[in-house]
Design a protein around this motif. Structure first.
Motif, mmCIF file in Angstrom:
data_model
loop_
_atom_site.group_PDB
_atom_site.id
_atom_site.type_symbol
_atom_site.label_atom_id
_atom_site.label_comp_id
_atom_site.label_asym_id
_atom_site.label_seq_id
_atom_site.Cartn_x
_atom_site.Cartn_y
_atom_site.Cartn_z
ATOM 1 N N CYS A 173 0.816 -1.217 0.000
ATOM 2 C CA CYS A 173 0.000 0.000 0.000
ATOM 3 C C CYS A 173 0.848 1.266 0.000
ATOM 4 N N TYR B 230 -5.363 7.352 0.890
ATOM 5 C CA TYR B 230 -5.328 6.173 0.025
ATOM 6 C C TYR B 230 -4.690 4.993 0.740
ATOM 7 N N GLU C 13 -7.134 3.527 3.258
ATOM 8 C CA GLU C 13 -8.175 2.778 2.554
ATOM 9 C C GLU C 13 -7.642 1.443 2.042
ATOM 10 N N CYS C 14 -6.444 1.467 1.525
ATOM 11 C CA CYS C 14 -5.814 0.252 1.005
ATOM 12 C C CYS C 14 -5.593 -0.762 2.122
ATOM 13 N N LYS C 15 -5.101 -0.312 3.266
ATOM 14 C CA LYS C 15 -4.866 -1.213 4.397
ATOM 15 C C LYS C 15 -6.173 -1.802 4.913
ATOM 16 N N ALA C 16 -7.225 -0.974 4.971
ATOM 17 C CA ALA C 16 -8.521 -1.466 5.423
ATOM 18 C C ALA C 16 -9.062 -2.513 4.459
ATOM 19 N N HIS C 17 -8.907 -2.281 3.176
ATOM 20 C CA HIS C 17 -9.354 -3.243 2.179
ATOM 21 C C HIS C 17 -8.586 -4.551 2.322
ATOM 22 N N PHE C 18 -7.274 -4.465 2.508
ATOM 23 C CA PHE C 18 -6.463 -5.661 2.655
ATOM 24 C C PHE C 18 -6.856 -6.452 3.902
ATOM 25 N N LYS C 19 -7.105 -5.758 5.011
ATOM 26 C CA LYS C 19 -7.489 -6.447 6.245
ATOM 27 C C LYS C 19 -8.825 -7.152 6.092
ATOM 28 N N SER C 20 -9.799 -6.499 5.440
ATOM 29 C CA SER C 20 -11.095 -7.143 5.251
ATOM 30 C C SER C 20 -10.974 -8.333 4.307
ATOM 31 N N TYR C 21 -10.156 -8.224 3.282
ATOM 32 C CA TYR C 21 -9.927 -9.327 2.362
ATOM 33 C C TYR C 21 -9.275 -10.500 3.081
ATOM 34 N N ARG C 22 -8.282 -10.216 3.905
ATOM 35 C CA ARG C 22 -7.580 -11.269 4.632
ATOM 36 C C ARG C 22 -8.504 -11.969 5.619
#
Length: 75
Positions: free
Chosen positions: A34, A52, A55-64
């Motif tokens: 990110c 950004y 947002e990227c880290k939050a997306h990655f955490k939810s994906y994981r």
């Protein structure tokens, strides 16, 4: 003679290392994390880069967490 060959090989190695391509576009930098993706997308705007990256880290955490949940459900 041997010194010249070794020196030429060292110089050639340095020149080859300097000319290697660096990922500067967002598409190329996205796979490296990110922070690098944010730097590539917003090179001069620190506030946008920070937003950004969050947002990227939050997306990655939810994906994981979704991936882990699906593995638990399947296993």
């Amino acid at each position: 003679m041997l010194k010249r060959i070794i020196f030429a090989a060292a110089v050639t190695g340095l020149v080859a290392g300097v000319t290697m391509p660096v990922h500067t576009t967002p598409a190329e930098a996205a796979s490296s994390g990110c922070l690098k993706a944010a730097k590539a997308k917003f090179p001069g705007d620190l506030k946008s880069r920070h937003a950004y990256r969050k947002e990227c880290k939050a997306h990655f955490k939810s994906y994981r967490s979704a991936q882990r949940a699906s593995k638990k459900a399947a296993g």
